[in-house]
Design a protein around this motif. Structure first.
Motif, mmCIF file in Angstrom:
data_model
loop_
_atom_site.group_PDB
_atom_site.id
_atom_site.type_symbol
_atom_site.label_atom_id
_atom_site.label_comp_id
_atom_site.label_asym_id
_atom_site.label_seq_id
_atom_site.Cartn_x
_atom_site.Cartn_y
_atom_site.Cartn_z
ATOM 1 N N PRO A 22 -73.093 21.542 -108.616
ATOM 2 C CA PRO A 22 -73.323 20.734 -107.023
ATOM 3 C C PRO A 22 -74.109 21.121 -106.374
ATOM 4 O O PRO A 22 -74.810 19.871 -105.460
ATOM 5 N N LYS A 23 -75.410 20.767 -106.839
ATOM 6 C CA LYS A 23 -76.932 21.087 -106.197
ATOM 7 C C LYS A 23 -76.862 19.323 -106.321
ATOM 8 O O LYS A 23 -78.222 19.548 -105.264
ATOM 9 N N LEU A 24 -77.188 19.021 -107.559
ATOM 10 C CA LEU A 24 -77.698 17.334 -107.907
ATOM 11 C C LEU A 24 -76.911 16.940 -106.526
ATOM 12 O O LEU A 24 -77.814 15.896 -106.118
ATOM 13 N N ILE A 25 -75.407 17.500 -105.978
ATOM 14 C CA ILE A 25 -74.766 16.522 -104.922
ATOM 15 C C ILE A 25 -75.934 16.607 -103.678
ATOM 16 O O ILE A 25 -76.490 15.726 -102.720
ATOM 17 N N SER A 26 -76.095 18.084 -103.361
ATOM 18 C CA SER A 26 -77.269 18.659 -102.076
ATOM 19 C C SER A 26 -78.183 17.750 -102.263
ATOM 20 O O SER A 26 -78.652 17.299 -101.276
ATOM 21 N N THR A 27 -78.978 17.479 -103.598
ATOM 22 C CA THR A 27 -80.104 17.344 -103.361
ATOM 23 C C THR A 27 -80.298 15.568 -103.337
ATOM 24 O O THR A 27 -81.121 14.672 -102.368
ATOM 25 N N PRO B 157 -82.989 19.922 -99.683
ATOM 26 C CA PRO B 157 -82.607 18.932 -98.774
ATOM 27 C C PRO B 157 -82.855 18.166 -97.284
ATOM 28 O O PRO B 157 -82.097 18.991 -96.552
ATOM 29 N N PHE B 158 -83.328 17.477 -96.460
ATOM 30 C CA PHE B 158 -83.421 17.579 -95.091
ATOM 31 C C PHE B 158 -81.906 16.212 -95.415
ATOM 32 O O PHE B 158 -81.766 15.660 -95.910
ATOM 33 N N PRO B 159 -82.387 15.895 -94.050
ATOM 34 C CA PRO B 159 -81.194 14.817 -92.997
ATOM 35 C C PRO B 159 -81.580 13.385 -92.843
ATOM 36 O O PRO B 159 -82.839 13.449 -93.092
ATOM 37 N N ARG B 160 -81.025 12.542 -93.254
ATOM 38 C CA ARG B 160 -81.934 10.961 -93.340
ATOM 39 C C ARG B 160 -82.531 10.831 -91.420
ATOM 40 O O ARG B 160 -81.548 11.295 -90.908
ATOM 41 N N ILE B 161 -83.190 11.042 -91.779
ATOM 42 C CA ILE B 161 -83.870 10.647 -90.000
ATOM 43 C C ILE B 161 -84.583 9.146 -89.996
ATOM 44 O O ILE B 161 -84.183 9.131 -88.836
ATOM 45 N N LEU B 162 -84.329 8.879 -91.346
ATOM 46 C CA LEU B 162 -84.277 6.833 -91.537
ATOM 47 C C LEU B 162 -84.093 6.450 -92.213
ATOM 48 O O LEU B 162 -84.017 6.312 -93.112
ATOM 49 N N LEU C 20 -86.000 19.743 -87.787
ATOM 50 C CA LEU C 20 -84.848 18.776 -87.560
ATOM 51 C C LEU C 20 -83.621 20.355 -87.762
ATOM 52 O O LEU C 20 -82.537 19.317 -86.760
ATOM 53 N N HIS C 21 -83.470 20.685 -88.055
ATOM 54 C CA HIS C 21 -82.395 21.742 -88.017
ATOM 55 C C HIS C 21 -82.154 23.029 -86.660
ATOM 56 O O HIS C 21 -81.107 22.904 -85.872
ATOM 57 N N ALA C 22 -83.774 22.527 -86.030
ATOM 58 C CA ALA C 22 -83.558 23.275 -84.157
ATOM 59 C C ALA C 22 -82.673 21.956 -83.533
ATOM 60 O O ALA C 22 -82.509 22.671 -82.670
ATOM 61 N N LEU C 23 -83.354 20.946 -83.741
ATOM 62 C CA LEU C 23 -82.446 19.759 -82.807
ATOM 63 C C LEU C 23 -80.901 19.817 -82.775
ATOM 64 O O LEU C 23 -80.523 19.204 -82.649
ATOM 65 N N GLY C 24 -80.825 20.359 -84.451
ATOM 66 C CA GLY C 24 -79.170 20.047 -84.788
ATOM 67 C C GLY C 24 -79.031 19.088 -85.228
ATOM 68 O O GLY C 24 -77.946 18.223 -84.875
ATOM 69 N N ILE C 25 -79.983 18.033 -85.770
ATOM 70 C CA ILE C 25 -79.935 16.962 -86.783
ATOM 71 C C ILE C 25 -79.257 16.582 -88.435
ATOM 72 O O ILE C 25 -80.335 17.391 -89.045
ATOM 73 N N THR C 26 -77.974 16.677 -88.294
ATOM 74 C CA THR C 26 -77.248 16.365 -89.269
ATOM 75 C C THR C 26 -77.438 14.576 -89.707
ATOM 76 O O THR C 26 -76.990 14.841 -91.070
ATOM 77 N N LYS C 27 -77.366 14.411 -89.134
ATOM 78 C CA LYS C 27 -77.099 12.719 -89.113
ATOM 79 C C LYS C 27 -78.091 11.706 -88.668
ATOM 80 O O LYS C 27 -78.392 11.903 -87.644
ATOM 81 N N THR C 28 -78.528 10.619 -89.162
ATOM 82 C CA THR C 28 -79.534 9.837 -88.807
ATOM 83 C C THR C 28 -79.381 9.754 -86.918
ATOM 84 O O THR C 28 -78.345 8.802 -86.572
ATOM 85 N N MET D 234 -95.002 15.749 -92.979
ATOM 86 C CA MET D 234 -93.627 14.925 -92.181
ATOM 87 C C MET D 234 -93.329 13.544 -93.418
ATOM 88 O O MET D 234 -92.284 13.504 -93.079
ATOM 89 N N LEU D 235 -93.900 12.895 -93.599
ATOM 90 C CA LEU D 235 -93.514 11.565 -93.914
ATOM 91 C C LEU D 235 -93.400 12.240 -95.661
ATOM 92 O O LEU D 235 -92.250 10.881 -95.458
ATOM 93 N N TYR D 236 -93.620 12.639 -96.375
ATOM 94 C CA TYR D 236 -93.123 13.187 -97.428
ATOM 95 C C TYR D 236 -92.045 13.859 -97.225
ATOM 96 O O TYR D 236 -90.737 12.725 -98.039
ATOM 97 N N GLY D 237 -91.505 14.424 -96.154
ATOM 98 C CA GLY D 237 -89.854 15.033 -96.081
ATOM 99 C C GLY D 237 -89.605 14.109 -95.280
ATOM 100 O O GLY D 237 -87.935 13.435 -96.085
ATOM 101 N N MET D 238 -89.380 12.727 -94.791
ATOM 102 C CA MET D 238 -89.071 11.693 -94.000
ATOM 103 C C MET D 238 -88.332 10.622 -95.303
ATOM 104 O O MET D 238 -87.226 10.132 -95.709
ATOM 105 N N PHE D 239 -89.595 10.338 -96.511
ATOM 106 C CA PHE D 239 -89.557 9.301 -97.439
ATOM 107 C C PHE D 239 -88.192 9.753 -98.742
ATOM 108 O O PHE D 239 -87.412 9.857 -99.074
ATOM 109 N N TYR D 240 -88.816 11.129 -98.846
ATOM 110 C CA TYR D 240 -88.543 12.071 -100.557
ATOM 111 C C TYR D 240 -87.676 12.677 -99.778
ATOM 112 O O TYR D 240 -86.681 12.897 -100.594
ATOM 113 N N GLU D 241 -87.003 13.315 -98.612
ATOM 114 C CA GLU D 241 -85.755 14.204 -98.403
ATOM 115 C C GLU D 241 -85.722 15.481 -98.673
ATOM 116 O O GLU D 241 -84.619 15.877 -99.577
#
Lengths: 395, 311
Positions: free
Chosen positions: A271-276, B137-142, B58-66, B223-230
């Motif tokens: 499942p980590k594939l999906i979360s990544t 994983p990062f949420p997608r912000i852009l 991002l987690h603190a702001l509660g952002i889960t979707k774009t 920040m850019l890396y997190g936004m880009f590669y997530e």
């Protein structure tokens, strides 16, 4: 055949030697050893080991197996004459760590090992284990070359990549209908091994390898690989490697607008594939595996619920195989084999009813039979669900 | 060959995008080297802390979707500040704890190097033990919207943001070092620290400032890396740190504009190396280029020193 014969011939002498050793070691505790049979002076407890990644980037697979082993050992210890303790040898999946851990297994006098879990570390550790005469049963190292080294203490309870590679290629061409396949690997013994088999199988199914690349699994950026895949006009991608890099490659492919199928191997079946990769990226994403679906049989369901109770999580990829591998060893111990050599000859001469399949070892240590299953990533539940055996899917 | 021509436009775009992140990292190495003649090997962990800082924000702001509309700008500003703060504070603390005591005792540069590696391991392991060793994983912000195409090359919104933000930060840093009083302090210490002290420059303040600036640049990169590669991970800084260091050496370590140039050159060499040969040859190609450059220009493309930084 010859190998098997020589093993059988050597069997009584093994037991005689092991009996002597046991008698010599156990002289202080008991002196009533009946030499010449397998039931020598039984020690009060034995140690077996788990050898695999428990930390590191691909630790989840190791943890899955280790949990299966833990469950098997705890069930065994509930009513056992000879208690078994489990020693963890955490390789982090890194072949560089493997030699010292193999030495540790020898110096700690482990009678048997479940593992090594990955193929790369197996290639390094198994020769040492062979010299130290430690029985090892891998539930997951699927590189075919492992069976060709003439190791006598090595065993494997899953089908190898010689079965998985062609099955993946057949699934891609015959079931998914893609004939231009980009084949990517992570340059590891396992990933490149399976990808090479896919590369050589595709032309026999009148499909072409659109582009062929090896990526660095630790690199953050796969843009040049993504560009090459897009430029090649591939309609599907096969990736040989583990979920960590597979997830990032898949994400970057989808971000670049790739809409084809993404097929990977058992190393990516997590499942980590999906979360990544993100749930948006995992449509048309599949993974093949020699690991069976245990949810349909009664012993499999019993295992699943016991596992759930013990670890508060569902069994993962190779958990059931880890359980089976441990039970193979524990069955041998239960039958009165308390030394590595005795366990080894017992494994070679018996068959075992596992929850994944009936386990019978060939003379080279590889399992006889063992089909390949395919799983599809589900965005809604963030898990993989079984589609069944590849052989039945492609008809 | 046809395949290669198709890959030229996307390779240029990707090379510049990754190059921008390398360049921001290279600035941190170059600034510290210029002032202290020290390779700050803990800089990769300064970057790692930055990625975690923006993720937790991002987690603190509660952002889960774009997010949409103006919210995007707000979110960006907040996580940029968080990442810059996280990275700068880490960089300054590393200097205070791991380098300054050694510097005060005039210890050898080898001791500094070991101290740097020690701090690097320390931070990695603390984060690994606290947050696990898996990719987070990062949420997608852009949204990765395609703005327009050049052949097969897609000019994507997120890539434009990476390059523009990086260029703006580099410009600001260059102006700061070359055009302000504090910047003059940095250049003075880089040129001759003992004379600078005699002229009344507070060397400790300048060193702290240098680490602060380098950390801020790493924070923006993070920040850019997190936004880009997530994604992020406890050892995420390792590879990017090596690339940043390579870029700094390539451009001329100790030289701010050299770091920029080195970053972009390295990014382009990597993507074209991957396109012409195969992905497995990327590092062979880029380090061959580094060796070749150093053979003919031992101090890097633009030369070594901070105070002589002229384009």
């Amino acid at each position: 055949m010859f190998k098997g014969k020589s093993r059988k011939v050597a069997l009584p002498s093994f037991i005689a030697v092991s009996g002597l050793i046991a008698a010599a070691c156990g002289s202080s505790s008991s002196s009533t050893s009946s030499s010449g049979s397998a039931t020598t002076a039984a020690p009060a407890s034995l140690s077996i080991g788990f050898f695999g990644a428990l930390t590191g980037p691909n630790a989840q697979l190791g943890i899955n197996i280790d949990n299966g082993v833990k469950l098997a050992v705890s069930q065994y210890n509930q009513n056992a004459k000879v208690k078994v303790t489990l020693v963890n040898l955490d390789s982090q999946g890194d072949p560089a760590q493997a030699p010292q851990l193999a030495q540790k297994a020898i110096s700690d006098k482990l009678v048997a090992l479940v593992g090594p879990a990955f193929s790369g570390e197996s290639l390094v550790a198994d020769p040492i284990l062979e010299q130290g005469q430690i029985v090892n049963v891998t539930p997951s190292a699927t590189n075919p070359a492992l069976a060709t080294k003439g190791w006598k203490y090595w065993h494997r309870i899953v089908g190898n990549d010689n079965a998985q590679g062609p099955a993946a290629a057949q699934f891609i061409v015959k079931k998914l209908g893609s004939t231009k396949v980009a084949v990517i690997d992570d340059a590891s013994a396992y990933g490149k091994g399976i990808a090479d088999i896919v590369r050589s199988t595709l032309p026999t199914l009148s499909a072409t390898v659109a582009t062929s690349q090896s990526v660095d699994p630790t690199a953050p950026d796969y843009s040049s690989t993504v560009n090459a895949i897009m430029a090649s006009g591939a309609t599907s991608v096969f990736y040989g490697g583990y979920y960590d890099a597979a997830g990032r490659l898949l994400k970057q492919l989808r971000d670049a607008g790739f809409t084809g199928q993404f097929v990977s191997d058992d190393g990516s079946l997590d499942p980590k594939l999906i979360s990544t990769a993100g749930t948006a990226a995992v449509s048309n994403t599949y993974a093949t595996c020699a690991c069976g679906d245990v949810s349909t049989t009664a012993p499999g369901q019993a295992f699943t619920s016991a596992y759930q109770t013990m670890f508060s999580t569902a069994p993962g990829t190779y958990s059931a195989e880890g359980y089976d591998a441990a039970n193979v060893i524990l069955t041998a111990i239960k039958a009165g084999n308390t030394t590595s050599t005795a366990i080894n000859s017992y494994l070679g001469s018996h068959s075992f009813n596992g929850i994944t399949k009936t386990i019978k070892f060939s003379s080279n240590g590889d399992i006889q039979g063992g089909g390949i299953y395919v799983y599809q990533a589900q965005a809604s539940s963030s898990t993989f669900s079984s589609l069944g055996l590849v052989s039945s899917l492609v008809g | 060959m046809h395949n290669f021509l198709v890959q030229v436009p996307p390779s240029i775009i990707d090379g510049i995008t990754t190059g921008a992140i390398y360049a921001l990292m290279a600035l941190g190495y170059t600034l510290v080297y210029g002032v202290l003649r020290l390779i700050n090997f803990a800089h990769s962990e300064v970057f790692m802390v930055g990625t975690f800082a923006s993720l937790f924000t991002l987690h603190a702001l509660g952002i889960t979707k774009t997010p949409t509309g103006l919210a995007i700008v707000g979110v960006f500003l907040i996580i940029t500040i968080a990442a810059m703060a996280g990275s700068s504070i880490t960089a300054v603390l590393v200097e205070r704890i791991a380098y300054r005591p050694l510097r005060k005792r005039n210890s050898s540069s080898l001791a500094n190097l070991i101290s740097a590696i020690g701090v690097s391991f320390f931070l990695q392991e603390v984060y690994a033990l606290r947050y696990g060793r898996d990719l987070i994983p990062f949420p997608r912000i852009l949204n990765k919207t395609v703005l327009f195409r050049i052949g097969e090359g897609e000019i994507r919104l997120d890539k434009v943001v990476v390059v523009v933000v990086a260029l703006v930060m580099m410009f600001v840093l260059d102006r700061f070092v070359n055009g302000t009083r504090l910047g003059r302090g940095i250049r003075a210490v880089a040129q001759d620290s003992s004379t600078a002290v005699l002229m009344g420059v507070n060397i400790d303040r300048i060193v702290t400032l240098t680490f602060l600036l380098g950390g801020a640049m790493a924070g923006v990169a993070a920040m850019l890396y997190g936004m880009f590669y997530e994604v992020t991970q406890y050892n995420i800084g390792f590879v990017i740190g090596i690339k940043g260091f390579t870029a700094a050496v390539l451009g001329g370590i100790g030289n701010i504009r050299g770091a920029l140039l080195g970053g972009f050159v390295l990014g382009l060499v990597e993507t074209f190396g991957g396109a012409i040969f195969h992905a497995q040859w990327v590092d062979v190609v880029s380090f061959s280029v580094l060796v070749l450059v150093l053979l003919f220009r031992p101090t890097g493309i633009l030369g070594e020193s901070l105070q002589r930084a002229k384009a």
